[in-house]
Design a protein around this motif. Structure first.
Motif, PDB file in Angstrom:
ATOM      1  N   ILE A 182      35.739  -2.959   1.107  1.00 58.91           N
ATOM      2  CA  ILE A 182      34.632  -2.566   0.245  1.00 58.91           C
ATOM      3  C   ILE A 182      33.711  -1.596   0.977  1.00 58.91           C
ATOM      4  CG2 ILE A 182      33.434  -4.723   0.892  1.00 58.91           C
ATOM      5  CD1 ILE A 182      31.919  -4.558  -1.755  1.00 58.91           C
ATOM      6  N   VAL A 183      33.480  -0.453   0.368  1.00 53.98           N
ATOM      7  CA  VAL A 183      32.527   0.536   0.854  1.00 53.98           C
ATOM      8  C   VAL A 183      31.211   0.292   0.133  1.00 53.98           C
ATOM      9  CG1 VAL A 183      31.898   2.966   0.579  1.00 53.98           C
ATOM     10  CG2 VAL A 183      34.090   2.351   1.590  1.00 53.98           C
ATOM     11  N   GLU A 184      30.128   0.217   0.894  1.00 56.24           N
ATOM     12  CA  GLU A 184      28.829  -0.092   0.283  1.00 56.24           C
ATOM     13  C   GLU A 184      27.681   0.571   1.024  1.00 56.24           C
ATOM     14  OE1 GLU A 184      26.755  -1.266  -1.848  1.00 56.24           O
ATOM     15  OE2 GLU A 184      28.202  -1.880  -3.337  1.00 56.24           O
ATOM     16  N   GLN A 185      26.768   1.133   0.240  1.00 53.34           N
ATOM     17  CA  GLN A 185      25.498   1.592   0.781  1.00 53.34           C
ATOM     18  C   GLN A 185      24.562   0.407   0.969  1.00 53.34           C
ATOM     19  OE1 GLN A 185      25.165   4.887   1.372  1.00 53.34           O
ATOM     20  NE2 GLN A 185      23.085   4.838   2.182  1.00 53.34           N
ATOM     21  N   ASN A 186      24.706  -0.594   0.095  1.00 48.94           N
ATOM     22  CA  ASN A 186      23.883  -1.799   0.176  1.00 48.94           C
ATOM     23  C   ASN A 186      24.500  -2.747   1.203  1.00 48.94           C
ATOM     24  OD1 ASN A 186      22.495  -4.221  -0.234  1.00 48.94           O
ATOM     25  ND2 ASN A 186      22.286  -3.881  -2.435  1.00 48.94           N
ATOM     26  N   ALA A 187      24.173  -2.516   2.474  1.00 52.83           N
ATOM     27  CA  ALA A 187      24.814  -3.246   3.569  1.00 52.83           C
ATOM     28  C   ALA A 187      24.539  -4.737   3.493  1.00 52.83           C
ATOM     29  CB  ALA A 187      24.334  -2.688   4.907  1.00 52.83           C
ATOM     30  N   ASN A 188      23.334  -5.122   3.137  1.00 58.92           N
ATOM     31  CA  ASN A 188      22.979  -6.535   3.087  1.00 58.92           C
ATOM     32  C   ASN A 188      23.842  -7.285   2.081  1.00 58.92           C
ATOM     33  OD1 ASN A 188      21.563  -8.809   3.817  1.00 58.92           O
ATOM     34  ND2 ASN A 188      19.831  -8.409   2.461  1.00 58.92           N
ATOM     35  N   SER A 189      24.024  -6.698   0.895  1.00 58.43           N
ATOM     36  CA  SER A 189      24.849  -7.334  -0.134  1.00 58.43           C
ATOM     37  C   SER A 189      26.296  -7.441   0.298  1.00 58.43           C
ATOM     38  CB  SER A 189      24.766  -6.547  -1.448  1.00 58.43           C
ATOM     39  OG  SER A 189      23.496  -6.682  -2.037  1.00 58.43           O
ATOM     40  N   ALA A 190      26.830  -6.357   0.857  1.00 57.73           N
ATOM     41  CA  ALA A 190      28.235  -6.364   1.261  1.00 57.73           C
ATOM     42  C   ALA A 190      28.490  -7.369   2.369  1.00 57.73           C
ATOM     43  CB  ALA A 190      28.649  -4.966   1.700  1.00 57.73           C
ATOM     44  N   LEU A 191      27.610  -7.417   3.363  1.00 59.63           N
ATOM     45  CA  LEU A 191      27.809  -8.339   4.481  1.00 59.63           C
ATOM     46  C   LEU A 191      27.628  -9.794   4.059  1.00 59.63           C
ATOM     47  CD1 LEU A 191      26.046  -6.378   7.360  1.00 59.63           C
ATOM     48  CD2 LEU A 191      28.503  -6.766   7.074  1.00 59.63           C
ATOM     49  N   SER A 192      26.896 -10.028   2.971  1.00 54.78           N
ATOM     50  CA  SER A 192      26.697 -11.403   2.519  1.00 54.78           C
ATOM     51  C   SER A 192      27.990 -12.043   2.021  1.00 54.78           C
ATOM     52  CB  SER A 192      25.642 -11.440   1.402  1.00 54.78           C
ATOM     53  OG  SER A 192      26.146 -10.877   0.197  1.00 54.78           O
ATOM     54  N   ILE A 193      28.997 -11.217   1.667  1.00 56.54           N
ATOM     55  CA  ILE A 193      30.266 -11.770   1.192  1.00 56.54           C
ATOM     56  C   ILE A 193      31.434 -11.443   2.124  1.00 56.54           C
ATOM     57  CG2 ILE A 193      29.541 -11.653  -1.226  1.00 56.54           C
ATOM     58  CD1 ILE A 193      31.492  -9.204  -1.458  1.00 56.54           C
ATOM     59  N   ARG A 214      33.119   8.599  12.419  1.00 54.07           N
ATOM     60  CA  ARG A 214      33.676   7.773  13.487  1.00 54.07           C
ATOM     61  C   ARG A 214      33.217   6.321  13.335  1.00 54.07           C
ATOM     62  NH1 ARG A 214      35.422  10.783  17.970  1.00 54.07           N
ATOM     63  NH2 ARG A 214      34.934  13.023  17.823  1.00 54.07           N
ATOM     64  N   VAL A 215      34.034   5.414  13.838  1.00 53.09           N
ATOM     65  CA  VAL A 215      33.624   4.011  13.896  1.00 53.09           C
ATOM     66  C   VAL A 215      32.687   3.843  15.089  1.00 53.09           C
ATOM     67  CG1 VAL A 215      34.375   1.632  14.229  1.00 53.09           C
ATOM     68  CG2 VAL A 215      35.762   3.179  12.844  1.00 53.09           C
ATOM     69  N   VAL A 216      31.459   3.452  14.811  1.00 56.18           N
ATOM     70  CA  VAL A 216      30.484   3.266  15.887  1.00 56.18           C
ATOM     71  C   VAL A 216      30.229   1.792  16.172  1.00 56.18           C
ATOM     72  CG1 VAL A 216      29.343   5.476  15.511  1.00 56.18           C
ATOM     73  CG2 VAL A 216      28.546   3.467  14.260  1.00 56.18           C
ATOM     74  N   LEU A 217      30.674   0.930  15.266  1.00 51.12           N
ATOM     75  CA  LEU A 217      30.415  -0.491  15.457  1.00 51.12           C
ATOM     76  C   LEU A 217      31.362  -1.289  14.587  1.00 51.12           C
ATOM     77  CD1 LEU A 217      28.354  -2.333  16.966  1.00 51.12           C
ATOM     78  CD2 LEU A 217      26.999  -2.342  14.862  1.00 51.12           C
ATOM     79  N   ARG A 218      31.858  -2.399  15.099  1.00 48.98           N
ATOM     80  CA  ARG A 218      32.655  -3.339  14.315  1.00 48.98           C
ATOM     81  C   ARG A 218      32.363  -4.734  14.835  1.00 48.98           C
ATOM     82  NH1 ARG A 218      37.880  -1.039  14.365  1.00 48.98           N
ATOM     83  NH2 ARG A 218      37.286   0.660  15.734  1.00 48.98           N
ATOM     84  N   ASP A 219      32.244  -5.694  13.911  1.00 49.81           N
ATOM     85  CA  ASP A 219      31.940  -7.068  14.321  1.00 49.81           C
ATOM     86  C   ASP A 219      32.115  -7.971  13.105  1.00 49.81           C
ATOM     87  OD1 ASP A 219      31.093  -9.261  15.870  1.00 49.81           O
ATOM     88  OD2 ASP A 219      29.563  -8.022  16.867  1.00 49.81           O
ATOM     89  N   THR A 220      31.895  -9.258  13.307  1.00 54.34           N
ATOM     90  CA  THR A 220      31.887 -10.163  12.165  1.00 54.34           C
ATOM     91  C   THR A 220      30.659  -9.866  11.314  1.00 54.34           C
ATOM     92  OG1 THR A 220      30.578 -11.862  13.298  1.00 54.34           O
ATOM     93  CG2 THR A 220      32.996 -11.959  13.557  1.00 54.34           C
ATOM     94  N   ALA A 221      30.740 -10.187  10.048  1.00 50.80           N
ATOM     95  CA  ALA A 221      29.602  -9.970   9.159  1.00 50.80           C
ATOM     96  C   ALA A 221      28.387 -10.756   9.645  1.00 50.80           C
ATOM     97  CB  ALA A 221      29.970 -10.379   7.733  1.00 50.80           C
TER      98      ALA A 221
END
Length: 240
Positions: A195-206, A217-224
């Motif tokens: 899922i691509v989202e501008q609303n990061a808070n909503s996307a990370l909540s699920i 470029r990928v600058v960061l990756r981690d668990t939600a």
């Protein structure tokens, strides 16, 4: 034995003339999980989804679905392999009725009985679409249009669902409903979601995991959970 991966993207480079939209992007999405792709406008999020779905061709890199190379597969063939794409802005056909839009998602299957089963499953997930099945799609609200777009993609019974900005232009309450439905699809059907989202808070909540893009470029990756809990990261990259 390593866990089987639904979707693997390795060293993806995409250029439009002299502009490099994606540079060395790699990510892995385990089967039955939700991965959120986050970042500012112009970060390369939509380009990434369009490349996975075959609408853009990479200059370098590879995309695989459970070991099958998708890099050069045309979009119309990807759906047969289990990849469905819901583009930004929903992409429904307003002149067609709700049910006609839904049936478009199952045209390639050629099995009326299976398509009828998928239609019933979609109506169970989105009861409002059953109520409005005979109405032109242009009559739907923004949230209903997004439900229709997702429902049409589900008519193909995909294994991987690509969602581009599903909350775009929606009220907060409707956004929460859409996000809850996406999580339900993961929980109930074992669907893999990118899922691509501008609303990061909503996307990370699920989401289970998140990837942050900046400048292609990928600058960061981690668990939600880690991304939501790291205040410095949220302020620097996610805007909240």
């Amino acid at each position: 034995m390593p866990e089987e991966l639904a979707l693997t993207i390795e060293d993806l480079d995409v250029r439009f003339g002299p502009v490099r939209a994606l540079s060395g992007v790699s990510l892995r999405v385990e089967e039955g999980t939700i991965c959120a792709v986050l970042g500012a406008n112009g970060a390369g999020k939509t380009t990434l989804l369009r490349t996975v779905s075959g609408l853009n061709r990479p200059q370098y890199g590879q995309i695989r679905l459970n070991g099958t190379d998708l890099t050069s597969v045309p979009p119309e063939s990807l759906i047969r392999l289990g990849v469905a794409h819901v583009p930004e802005g929903a992409g429904i056909i307003g002149e067609l009725t709700v049910v006609e839009n839904l049936r478009l998602g199952a045209l390639w299957r050629g099995d009326r009985s299976a398509a009828a089963t998928s239609l019933e499953r979609t109506y169970e997930l989105f009861p409002v679409l059953r109520e409005r099945s005979a109405q032109p799609a242009s009559n739907l609200s923004g949230g209903e249009r997004q439900m229709l777009a997702i429902g049409r993609a589900l008519m193909a019974e995909p294994r991987v669902l690509l969602l581009d900005e599903p909350s775009l232009g929606l009220a907060p309450l409707v956004t929460r409903q859409i996000m809850q439905l996406i999580r339900q699809l993961r929980n109930d059907r074992g669907l893999t979601v990118l899922i691509v989202e501008q609303n990061a808070n909503s996307a990370l909540s699920i989401a289970d995991h998140g990837v942050v893009l900046a400048g292609g470029r990928v600058v960061l990756r981690d668990t939600a959970e880690q991304l939501l809990g790291d205040e410095q990261t949220r302020h620097a990259y996610l805007g909240f």
